[in-house]
Design a protein around this motif. Structure first.
Motif, short mmCIF file in Angstrom:
data_model
loop_
_atom_site.label_atom_id
_atom_site.label_comp_id
_atom_site.label_asym_id
_atom_site.label_seq_id
_atom_site.Cartn_x
_atom_site.Cartn_y
_atom_site.Cartn_z
N LEU A 4 0.81 -1.21 0.00
CA LEU A 4 0.00 0.00 0.00
C LEU A 4 0.85 1.27 0.00
N GLU A 5 2.16 1.12 -0.01
CA GLU A 5 3.04 2.28 0.04
C GLU A 5 2.91 3.11 -1.24
N LYS A 6 2.78 4.42 -1.07
CA LYS A 6 2.78 5.34 -2.22
C LYS A 6 4.14 6.02 -2.25
N ASN A 7 4.98 5.56 -3.16
CA ASN A 7 6.32 6.11 -3.26
C ASN A 7 6.35 7.34 -4.16
N ILE A 8 7.11 8.33 -3.72
CA ILE A 8 7.33 9.56 -4.49
C ILE A 8 8.80 9.58 -4.89
N VAL A 9 9.05 9.75 -6.18
CA VAL A 9 10.42 9.94 -6.67
C VAL A 9 10.53 11.37 -7.16
N ILE A 10 11.52 12.10 -6.65
CA ILE A 10 11.69 13.52 -7.00
C ILE A 10 12.95 13.67 -7.86
N LEU A 11 12.81 14.38 -8.97
CA LEU A 11 13.92 14.62 -9.90
C LEU A 11 14.39 16.07 -9.75
N ILE A 12 15.71 16.24 -9.60
CA ILE A 12 16.28 17.58 -9.43
C ILE A 12 17.49 17.75 -10.34
N SER A 13 17.88 19.01 -10.55
CA SER A 13 19.12 19.31 -11.25
C SER A 13 20.01 20.27 -10.45
N GLY A 14 19.44 20.92 -9.43
CA GLY A 14 20.18 21.95 -8.71
C GLY A 14 20.05 21.82 -7.21
N ASN A 15 19.70 22.94 -6.56
CA ASN A 15 19.67 22.91 -5.08
C ASN A 15 18.43 22.25 -4.52
N GLY A 16 17.45 22.01 -5.37
CA GLY A 16 16.30 21.22 -4.93
C GLY A 16 15.49 21.85 -3.82
N SER A 17 15.31 23.16 -3.84
CA SER A 17 14.59 23.79 -2.73
C SER A 17 13.13 23.33 -2.65
N ASN A 18 12.51 23.08 -3.80
CA ASN A 18 11.15 22.55 -3.77
C ASN A 18 11.13 21.11 -3.25
N MET A 19 12.16 20.34 -3.60
CA MET A 19 12.28 18.98 -3.06
C MET A 19 12.36 19.02 -1.54
N VAL A 20 13.19 19.94 -1.01
CA VAL A 20 13.33 20.07 0.44
C VAL A 20 11.99 20.46 1.07
N ALA A 21 11.28 21.39 0.43
CA ALA A 21 9.97 21.81 0.95
C ALA A 21 8.99 20.63 1.00
N ILE A 22 9.01 19.81 -0.05
CA ILE A 22 8.11 18.65 -0.10
C ILE A 22 8.49 17.64 0.98
#
Length: 201
Positions: A4-22
């Motif tokens: 039942l796990e919903k995995n999220i994979v995040i793709l970045i190219s730089g500092n990933g500030s939106n990734m950090v926020a998520i």
């Protein structure tokens, strides 16, 4: 990993500030317990991307897939797809991933591929959005979370935030104002998608 796990994979190219926020929001709001969702991996096409270190500090697995090691865009996207699919993702999230994706890749993740764009789409698709908004005399600018389709920056809109364009605004000042809203709306749009998604079998 439970079925039942919903995995999220995040793709970045730089500092990933939106990734950090998520990732911060996921931890703070207990997505794992409440939505059975987690950020399973952060993948970058640039070996030196600052966001990789940020993800590692948060305990998130990371991978690097250097696009320069591939002869064609298709070959890179095929390898990227294999890396992502090893996590059986519920969502693939673009967070400053500076690559134009091939139609086959986009089609493979149809309905699961999400992006954020620093304008109020459909206005100012593409690059240099803040300069273009200032040059056009816009009174407002903003950010848009949308599903990715083969048509660049034109997929179905999931969320938007509006910020004022102030007299004498610089591109940097406007970009900073927009980015603060990106960090707010992107995690919430992803959370809404996860809440509405059927559990993966």
């Amino acid at each position: 990993m439970g079925s039942l796990e919903k995995n999220i994979v995040i793709l970045i190219s730089g500092n990933g500030s939106n990734m950090v926020a998520i990732a911060n929001t996921a931890q703070k709001e207990q997505w794992h317990e409440k939505l059975q969702a987690r950020v399973a991996c952060v993948i970058s096409n640039k070996p030196g991307a600052e966001g990789l270190a940020s993800a590692a500090r948060m305990g998130i697995p990371t991978q690097v897939l250097d696009h320069k090691q591939f002869e064609t865009r298709d070959a890179f996207d095929a390898a990227l797809q294999r890396a992502i699919d090893s996590y059986q993702p519920a969502l693939v999230v673009l967070a400053g991933f500076m690559r134009i994706l091939t139609p086959a890749f986009v089609s493979h993740y149809a309905g699961r591929l999400v992006n954020i764009h620093p304008s109020l789409l459909p206005a100012f698709a593409g690059l240099n959005t803040h300069q273009r908004a200032i040059d056009a005399g816009c009174k407002v600018a903003g950010a848009t979370v949308h599903l990715v389709t083969a048509d660049l920056d034109h997929g179905p809109i999931l969320a938007q935030a509006v910020v004022p364009v102030l007299p004498g605004d610089s591109v940097a000042a406007l970009a900073t104002r927009v980015l603060s809203q990106e960090h707010r709306i992107y995690p919430q749009a992803i959370k809404a998608l996860l809440a509405s998604a059927e559990p993966l079998n």
